[in-house]
Write a protein that holds these residues in place. Structure first.
Motif, mmCIF file in Angstrom:
data_model
loop_
_atom_site.group_PDB
_atom_site.id
_atom_site.type_symbol
_atom_site.label_atom_id
_atom_site.label_comp_id
_atom_site.label_asym_id
_atom_site.label_seq_id
_atom_site.Cartn_x
_atom_site.Cartn_y
_atom_site.Cartn_z
ATOM 1 N N GLN A 193 0.815 -1.352 -0.020
ATOM 2 C CA GLN A 193 0.129 0.078 -0.158
ATOM 3 C C GLN A 193 1.022 1.261 -0.170
ATOM 4 O O GLN A 193 0.306 2.317 -0.472
ATOM 5 N N PHE A 194 2.078 0.949 0.323
ATOM 6 C CA PHE A 194 2.939 2.291 0.444
ATOM 7 C C PHE A 194 4.341 1.959 -0.185
ATOM 8 O O PHE A 194 5.006 1.117 -0.043
ATOM 9 N N TYR A 220 8.670 9.092 6.951
ATOM 10 C CA TYR A 220 7.581 9.075 6.116
ATOM 11 C C TYR A 220 6.259 9.731 6.402
ATOM 12 O O TYR A 220 5.527 10.456 5.610
ATOM 13 N N LEU A 224 4.598 12.708 4.322
ATOM 14 C CA LEU A 224 3.173 12.829 4.139
ATOM 15 C C LEU A 224 2.340 13.866 4.567
ATOM 16 O O LEU A 224 1.410 14.415 4.158
ATOM 17 N N ASP A 249 -1.373 14.927 3.033
ATOM 18 C CA ASP A 249 -2.044 13.640 3.203
ATOM 19 C C ASP A 249 -2.420 13.261 4.613
ATOM 20 O O ASP A 249 -3.060 12.377 4.900
ATOM 21 N N ASN A 255 -4.684 2.880 -0.376
ATOM 22 C CA ASN A 255 -3.221 2.808 -0.710
ATOM 23 C C ASN A 255 -3.049 4.469 -0.198
ATOM 24 O O ASN A 255 -3.525 5.292 -0.087
ATOM 25 N N ASP A 256 -1.435 4.812 -0.273
ATOM 26 C CA ASP A 256 -1.190 6.042 0.163
ATOM 27 C C ASP A 256 -1.749 7.130 -0.437
ATOM 28 O O ASP A 256 -2.002 8.182 0.237
ATOM 29 N N TYR A 257 -1.920 7.176 -1.704
ATOM 30 C CA TYR A 257 -2.613 8.364 -2.466
ATOM 31 C C TYR A 257 -4.080 8.521 -1.998
ATOM 32 O O TYR A 257 -4.437 9.631 -2.362
ATOM 33 N N LEU A 296 -5.127 8.395 1.299
ATOM 34 C CA LEU A 296 -5.158 8.617 2.643
ATOM 35 C C LEU A 296 -5.793 9.966 3.027
ATOM 36 O O LEU A 296 -6.612 10.071 3.974
ATOM 37 N N VAL A 305 3.124 0.611 9.483
ATOM 38 C CA VAL A 305 1.704 1.465 9.123
ATOM 39 C C VAL A 305 1.118 1.894 10.260
ATOM 40 O O VAL A 305 0.761 3.153 10.261
#
Length: 759
Positions: A270-271, A366, A370, A375, A594-596, A598, A624
């Motif tokens: 997912q990242f 990270y 983000l 995000d 997925n990260d985009y 969040l 996570v």
């Protein structure tokens, strides 16, 4: 054999099974035995000897002294960048510590074959397709003799124009220093190719940070499930296959869909991150795939898999092979995508030192990344009691003599009764997701119209439910999905509105169920249309909160008229859809996003609590959870679906995760002949006592860190874990069958303890 995008041939089921189970593929043979040309110099060599003298003593075990071939091309307050033009090898020196990061392996005593030696000694390697040959070939800066490399110094680094002259393939590699970071970029517009030779994939500095056998202690980090570590050991050849996982999971728009081959599939990535640690809390490198991630893989090779080196990187795909059917009997030929993935390629490397040089520091790095991207936003004003999340199934459908029949599992009034009883039993702060509330129930009707299933309650009863829960302060979310569709759905035509794979066949997924034997992925355009139609309908029904199913985690390529829409196109479409939904509704929650995605999720459901447990994995870690704690409420998978609820309760305490359940009012036996027949135990009456007890236990400990972030995690002994929080709390979890004692007190077997740490 070199790691490439293997060709997926549907007919060879035994091979597919092995590949799927391990989520990895075999390394195929490299190019011819050759030596590189001497490219023309474009970098100033004037200060090479002076800098080399200074760096000989600073070089780490991994690097060795700099030769005169390495030339300084950039320097800032934190890093110095050196370049060796012949193979575009780089070395980075951290000025504060003097530690050296090397990008290539130039080992004259290596027992590896010439192809592997060349690959390891090259700053860049490519796979390419020859005309009319489906199998990719490989080359690199040493194997390819007829090449041109033109290097130009830039403000913060260098730009290299590379041409593989015989292949008529070229590209530009831009490398520059940031504030303690290294950026490696290949602009898509710089890629040059012809129909005779077309780019398949790219590795840029795959051996940056690589180590030999167990000479440097530490580990590689891979984003598998909650997170996993692979120790830098001398494995003595016991591992034969690497870790390889597509970022954002398999691309069903290209890959052969064989859901029946894997009951327990590996976790999806997912990242888009990876890392390596040289000496725990000494030196670390953390990579973030910033561009090109929608068509890339995370690859990690433990020592003993083909070579004696440990290395982790991202492989970027430009185009892939697939089976193009030529008959209804599934005959076909292997071809590759004609259009190239339109994404730029960029990896950002962070260099961590001291106490930040571990997976915890990677998670914090990270998290900050983000945050800056917008995000993640720090939580404030949280309820003092922990939340609990319940998926409540309203209705399902089963086959009847002539028509589908409704199976009512939880009516509106029964839902009210469940929540009221929970609160009377001491369970506070519930988040409710109502599934199967639409006309026709959960399965088979997606994309469902925004119409209430009358057997669950009248329209007035639904509006009263929404009003009452809002007054109580109980978040009520209505489940919907904008990716999957069924052939019986009134708002969907599989012939015209289903996504098509790149081979132009309909993207259909088997369910292996009796009522609805398959479902489809909607085209991205159809999904967007459904969202636009639904927004106003939600408002009319008084629906302000949405729980969105697969749209946050599924990603695929599709054939649209005369061209391919790549996964980046689908992702952009989905993000635009979620933006509109988040703007037009009160709240949105997502499952395993997925990260985009969040930024659009007010809460994160179904967060992985384990890794895929590959044989070479040394430890599963809560990367996570460390990322999300203090920024998003996140919930573990359904507790009533777990085999060992006691250990999973302890894991929730360790990981700071909140509980979730999948519940019905009626017995799950009624689901036997529906597409939800895998829900074996869901009746609230069967789980109410366990829920109340587990909630009280979790609330007792996790409420004390409700507003805090995770700052550290240590393992003082096997089966003992300490988690340190930003508010001064420390939680010790004992997974063992014996009591544990240290200077901070005693922790009972299979128990935990909360400590107030004085700072």
């Amino acid at each position: 054999m070199r790691n490439i995008n293997r060709i997926k041939v549907i007919g060879i089921l035994s091979v597919l099974l092995a590949v799927s189970i391990l989520a990895i593929s075999v390394w195929s043979g490299r190019g011819n035995d050759s030596t590189p040309n001497s490219p023309e110099a474009a970098v100033d060599h004037a200060d090479t000897k002076q800098e080399n003298a200074a760096q000989d003593t600073a070089a780490s075990v991994q690097a060795g002294p700099l030769s005169e071939e390495y030339v300084k091309v950039a320097e800032n307050d934190r890093l110095i960048l050196y370049l060796k033009e012949a193979n575009l090898a780089i070395r980075l020196i951290e000025k504060q510590s003097g530690y050296v990061w090397n990008s290539v392996i130039e080992d004259k005593d290596s027992q590896d074959n010439e192809a592997w030696k060349n690959f390891m000694a090259s700053g860049l390697s490519i796979d390419y397709f020859k005309k009319d040959i489906p199998e990719p070939s490989q080359t690199d800066l040493l194997s390819e003799t007829n090449k041109t490399i033109a290097v130009t110094k830039t403000k913060d680094g260098f730009s290299a124009k590379i041409d593989f002259n015989d292949l008529k393939i070229g590209l530009e590699l831009d490398v520059k220093l940031g504030d303690g970071e290294l950026l490696v970029n290949i602009p898509n517009k710089s890629i040059r190719e012809t129909p005779d030779f077309e780019l398949a994939s790219v590795y840029a500095y795959p051996f940056l940070g690589a180590t030999k056998r167990g000479e440097i202690p530490g580990y590689m980090f891979v984003p598998d499930g909650s997170g996993a570590l692979i120790n830098l050991n001398d494995n003595k050849g016991k591992f034969k296959l690497p870790f390889e996982a597509e970022i954002y999971g398999a691309n069903d728009g290209i890959d052969a869909v064989h859901r029946d081959l894997l009951r327990n599939q590996p976790y999806s990535v997912q990242f888009p991150v990876f890392g390596i640690v040289h000496g725990v809390r000494e030196h670390g490198m953390f990579g973030v795939v910033e561009n090109g991630q929608f068509n890339a893989k995370i690859v990690a090779y433990p020592n003993g898999v083909n070579t004696q080196y440990n290395w982790v990187t991202a492989q970027y795909s430009a185009r892939e092979s697939y089976l193009q059917p030529t008959s209804r009997a599934m005959g076909g030929i292997i071809v590759h995508e004609k259009d190239r993935n339109p994404e730029d390629i960029q990896t950002r490397y962070f260099f961590l030192n001291g106490k930040e040089a571990d997976y915890i520091g990677m998670a914090k790095t990270y998290q900050n990344y983000l945050q800056k991207r917008g995000d993640l936003v720090r939580q404030t004003g949280l309820n003092s009691r922990i939340p609990i999340q319940l998926d409540i199934l309203g209705a399902e459908s089963k086959n009847g003599l002539f028509f589908k029949q409704m199976v009512e599992m939880t009516t509106v009034e029964q839902l009210k009764a469940i929540v009221a009883d929970m609160k009377s039993n001491g369970i506070g702060n519930p988040t409710i997701v109502y599934k199967g509330w639409n006309k026709g129930g959960l399965s088979g009707t997606s994309p469902s119209d925004v119409k209430i299933e009358k057997k669950l309650g009248s329209a007035a009863a639904f509006k009263q439910l929404i009003a009452e829960f809002k007054q109580q302060g109980t978040p009520l979310y209505f489940y919907d999905d904008f990716t999957t569709a069924y052939g019986d759905a009134s708002r969907f035509s599989a012939r015209t509105e289903a996504a098509k794979k790149v081979d132009k066949t309909v993207l259909e997924i088997p369910t292996f169920k009796d009522v609805y034997e398959s479902y489809y992925y909607m085209s991205a355009d159809k999904s967007a249309s459904i969202v636009d139609q639904n927004i106003s309908k939600y408002a009319k029904q008084g629906i302000g909160n949405l729980a969105v199913g697969n749209t946050g985690s599924i990603l695929f390529s599709e054939w649209d008229d005369s061209r391919i829409k790549f996964r980046v196109n689908t992702a952009n479409s989905y993000m635009d859809m979620m933006r509109r939904l988040s703007e037009q509704t009160d709240s949105v929650v997502l499952y395993s996003p997925n990260d985009y995605m969040l930024k659009y999720a007010d809460k994160v459901l179904d967060v992985p609590m384990h890794s895929s447990q590959y044989i070479y994995t040394s430890e599963t870690v809560p990367f996570v959870q460390m990322l999300l704690k203090g920024y998003k409420d996140y919930f573990a998978p359904y507790t009533n679906f777990l085999a060992n609820s006691k250990d999973e309760l302890l894991r929730m305490i360790e990981y700071g995760a909140y509980p979730s359940y999948y519940l019905t009012y009626e017995s799950s036996y009624k689901l036997k002949f529906t597409n939800s027949d895998d829900v074996y135990t869901s009746a609230y009456q069967d789980w109410k006592e366990e829920m109340a007890a587990s909630y009280q236990t979790l609330d007792e400990v996790l409420s004390s860190v409700r507003n805090a972030t995770i700052e550290d995690r240590i393992v003082p002994a096997k089966g003992i874990v300490k988690i340190m929080y930003s508010n001064g709390k420390e939680i010790i979890v004992n997974y063992t069958g014996s009591d544990y004692s240290d200077d901070e007190g005693s922790v009972p077997a299979k128990g935990f303890k909360v400590i107030e740490v004085k700072r």
